[in-house]
Motif scaffolding. Structure first.
Motif, PDB file in Angstrom:
ATOM      1  N   PRO A 168       0.825  -1.204   0.000  1.00 49.47           N
ATOM      2  CA  PRO A 168       0.000   0.000   0.000  1.00 49.47           C
ATOM      3  C   PRO A 168       0.861   1.257   0.000  1.00 49.47           C
ATOM      4  N   PRO A 169       0.439   2.309  -0.708  1.00 52.20           N
ATOM      5  CA  PRO A 169       1.231   3.535  -0.768  1.00 52.20           C
ATOM      6  C   PRO A 169       1.192   4.298   0.551  1.00 52.20           C
ATOM      7  N   ALA A 170       2.235   5.101   0.777  1.00 52.32           N
ATOM      8  CA  ALA A 170       2.225   6.018   1.920  1.00 52.32           C
ATOM      9  C   ALA A 170       1.391   7.222   1.503  1.00 52.32           C
ATOM     10  N   VAL A 171       0.078   7.094   1.664  1.00 52.88           N
ATOM     11  CA  VAL A 171      -0.857   8.065   1.088  1.00 52.88           C
ATOM     12  C   VAL A 171      -0.570   9.479   1.563  1.00 52.88           C
ATOM     13  N   ALA A 172      -0.409   9.654   2.859  1.00 54.85           N
ATOM     14  CA  ALA A 172      -0.235  11.005   3.392  1.00 54.85           C
ATOM     15  C   ALA A 172       1.023  11.674   2.863  1.00 54.85           C
ATOM     16  N   ASP A 173       2.050  10.884   2.542  1.00 53.70           N
ATOM     17  CA  ASP A 173       3.309  11.436   2.055  1.00 53.70           C
ATOM     18  C   ASP A 173       3.158  12.037   0.660  1.00 53.70           C
ATOM     19  N   PHE A 174       2.137  11.590  -0.088  1.00 49.72           N
ATOM     20  CA  PHE A 174       1.896  12.118  -1.420  1.00 49.72           C
ATOM     21  C   PHE A 174       0.812  13.186  -1.429  1.00 49.72           C
ATOM     22  N   ARG A 241      21.017  10.356   1.275  1.00 44.64           N
ATOM     23  CA  ARG A 241      20.477   9.912   2.557  1.00 44.64           C
ATOM     24  C   ARG A 241      19.130  10.597   2.748  1.00 44.64           C
ATOM     25  N   ARG A 242      18.084   9.814   2.909  1.00 48.54           N
ATOM     26  CA  ARG A 242      16.734  10.386   2.980  1.00 48.54           C
ATOM     27  C   ARG A 242      16.379  10.856   4.393  1.00 48.54           C
ATOM     28  N   PRO A 243      15.719  12.025   4.504  1.00 49.98           N
ATOM     29  CA  PRO A 243      15.349  12.910   3.394  1.00 49.98           C
ATOM     30  C   PRO A 243      16.532  13.727   2.881  1.00 49.98           C
ATOM     31  N   ALA A 244      16.684  13.755   1.555  1.00 49.99           N
ATOM     32  CA  ALA A 244      17.678  14.632   0.951  1.00 49.99           C
ATOM     33  C   ALA A 244      17.195  16.078   1.075  1.00 49.99           C
ATOM     34  N   THR A 245      18.137  16.998   0.986  1.00 51.39           N
ATOM     35  CA  THR A 245      17.796  18.422   1.100  1.00 51.39           C
ATOM     36  C   THR A 245      17.833  19.080  -0.277  1.00 51.39           C
ATOM     37  N   LEU A 246      16.765  19.787  -0.599  1.00 52.67           N
ATOM     38  CA  LEU A 246      16.675  20.512  -1.874  1.00 52.67           C
ATOM     39  C   LEU A 246      16.892  21.995  -1.626  1.00 52.67           C
ATOM     40  N   ARG A 247      17.618  22.623  -2.560  1.00 52.67           N
ATOM     41  CA  ARG A 247      17.827  24.074  -2.493  1.00 52.67           C
ATOM     42  C   ARG A 247      17.736  24.640  -3.901  1.00 52.67           C
ATOM     43  N   PRO A 257       6.152  27.323   0.978  1.00 51.52           N
ATOM     44  CA  PRO A 257       6.324  26.879   2.363  1.00 51.52           C
ATOM     45  C   PRO A 257       7.488  25.904   2.497  1.00 51.52           C
ATOM     46  N   GLU A 258       7.853  25.596   3.729  1.00 52.98           N
ATOM     47  CA  GLU A 258       8.769  24.485   3.951  1.00 52.98           C
ATOM     48  C   GLU A 258       8.085  23.203   3.508  1.00 52.98           C
ATOM     49  N   LEU A 259       8.852  22.321   2.886  1.00 52.84           N
ATOM     50  CA  LEU A 259       8.306  21.098   2.313  1.00 52.84           C
ATOM     51  C   LEU A 259       9.114  19.924   2.833  1.00 52.84           C
ATOM     52  N   ARG A 260       8.430  18.860   3.235  1.00 54.95           N
ATOM     53  CA  ARG A 260       9.155  17.699   3.752  1.00 54.95           C
ATOM     54  C   ARG A 260       8.350  16.425   3.537  1.00 54.95           C
ATOM     55  N   THR A 261       9.008  15.441   2.962  1.00 55.52           N
ATOM     56  CA  THR A 261       8.462  14.086   2.894  1.00 55.52           C
ATOM     57  C   THR A 261       9.533  13.146   3.458  1.00 55.52           C
ATOM     58  N   SER A 262       9.289  11.871   3.416  1.00 54.37           N
ATOM     59  CA  SER A 262      10.299  10.918   3.882  1.00 54.37           C
ATOM     60  C   SER A 262      11.501  10.865   2.930  1.00 54.37           C
ATOM     61  N   ASN A 263      11.368  11.415   1.716  1.00 51.60           N
ATOM     62  CA  ASN A 263      12.451  11.361   0.726  1.00 51.60           C
ATOM     63  C   ASN A 263      13.200  12.670   0.558  1.00 51.60           C
ATOM     64  N   LEU A 264      12.516  13.813   0.764  1.00 48.85           N
ATOM     65  CA  LEU A 264      13.065  15.089   0.337  1.00 48.85           C
ATOM     66  C   LEU A 264      12.529  16.207   1.233  1.00 48.85           C
ATOM     67  N   GLU A 265      13.361  17.232   1.455  1.00 46.64           N
ATOM     68  CA  GLU A 265      12.900  18.368   2.240  1.00 46.64           C
ATOM     69  C   GLU A 265      13.446  19.661   1.673  1.00 46.64           C
ATOM     70  N   TYR A 266      12.635  20.718   1.777  1.00 48.74           N
ATOM     71  CA  TYR A 266      13.050  22.069   1.442  1.00 48.74           C
ATOM     72  C   TYR A 266      12.823  22.921   2.676  1.00 48.74           C
ATOM     73  N   LEU A 267      13.876  23.550   3.151  1.00 46.62           N
ATOM     74  CA  LEU A 267      13.793  24.407   4.324  1.00 46.62           C
ATOM     75  C   LEU A 267      13.810  25.839   3.840  1.00 46.62           C
ATOM     76  N   ALA A 268      12.722  26.569   4.094  1.00 43.98           N
ATOM     77  CA  ALA A 268      12.547  27.901   3.544  1.00 43.98           C
ATOM     78  C   ALA A 268      13.686  28.840   3.915  1.00 43.98           C
ATOM     79  N   ASN A 269      14.264  28.687   5.084  1.00 44.12           N
ATOM     80  CA  ASN A 269      15.339  29.557   5.519  1.00 44.12           C
ATOM     81  C   ASN A 269      16.695  28.870   5.478  1.00 44.12           C
TER      82      ASN A 269
END
Length: 270
Positions: A168-174, A241-247, A257-269
């Motif tokens: 089953p998919p990780a529904v909330a993560d998508f 290494r998850r979550p990877a950081t996107l810039r 906004p700040e974005l984060r899943t189990s795979n990837l994250e974007y930190l606004a600041n």
């Protein structure tokens, strides 16, 4: 195998039936395709079957190999990585351009497919189908050449999902990110929608690849991201290494906004 009952079936029907068998894994990667056997099984003549196979070859689902003839194309992670790389180059820019012309009917349809994804107990396949349809709403607004390209890439990616994701998919993560993206489309904010779609595509790519091969060495995505002005930690090594950081190396729109899943994250600041 289920045969097509009507004699003289249109080539489009043959393409659709064979595509489903390949995407679902019923015709597995590497299988040699006997045109005689397929023609008998599907109750069609060889002429439309040959045309159908040629069209599937243009989609990358069938390939010709020396001394073997036509075979079902391999399902390599390099292929799915390349498919996501092409989507990143094409789709976010188009979505940014068409955001102002999206209709209320489009938005209602996206909202309905999102609700289908969030149904309690949704099966993996139903979730995947609803998620595909969610993105195809906007796809119908793309220029024709882009629509054709992205449809082929959707098929290749969906094939990997069907082959590799049996749980089953990780529904909330998508779905939370799909909902934020829908809000940006509803506001006709093209710049915000573009950045959210870039994040979403990268998140999906890393998630699919890492589930199958955590040490996969990325080739297409690092080059693509360099051209788009995006950095993702770890893609130039043995996998992030998850979550990877996107810039983003370019300006981000107000309200991202700040974005984060189990795979990837974007930190606004960040």
């Amino acid at each position: 195998m289920t045969s097509i009952k009507r004699p003289g079936t249109a080539v489009d029907d043959l393409v659709a039936a064979l595509r489903e068998r390949i995407v679902s894994g019923q015709l597995p990667p590497g299988l040699r395709l006997s045109q005689q056997q397929l023609a008998e099984d599907m109750q069609v003549s060889r002429t439309p079957l040959r045309e159908a196979l040629q069209r599937l070859a243009t989609e990358g689902l069938v390939v010709t190999q020396a001394n073997r003839g036509m075979v079902v194309a391999p399902a390599s992670l390099s292929d799915v990585e390349g498919s996501y790389a092409l989507r990143l180059l094409v789709e976010p820019a188009i979505v940014s351009a068409i955001a102002a012309s999206v209709t209320e009917a489009d938005i209602d349809r996206m909202a309905q497919t999102l609700a289908d994804m969030e149904r309690p107990g949704v099966s993996t396949r139903d979730f995947q189908l609803a998620h595909l349809e969610y993105h195809q709403v906007l796809l119908s607004r793309y220029p024709p050449a882009a629509t054709e390209l992205i449809e082929d890439l959707h098929t290749r990616i969906y094939r990997h999902q069907r082959l590799y994701f049996s749980r089953p998919p990780a529904v909330a993560d998508f779905t939370w990110l799909d909902r934020v993206f829908l809000d940006a489309v509803r506001a006709r904010d093209g710049a915000l929608a573009r950045h959210l779609l870039e994040f979403h595509l990268l998140d999906a790519a890393i998630g699919l690849i890492a589930e199958v091969e955590p040490d996969h060495r990325y080739e297409s995505l690092p080059v693509t991201l360099a051209g788009l002005g995006i950095e993702v930690s770890g893609l130039d090594g043995d996998g992030p290494r998850r979550p990877a950081t996107l810039r983003w190396l370019r300006a981000v729109p107000p309200g991202l906004p700040e974005l984060r899943t189990s795979n990837l994250e974007y930190l606004a600041n960040g």
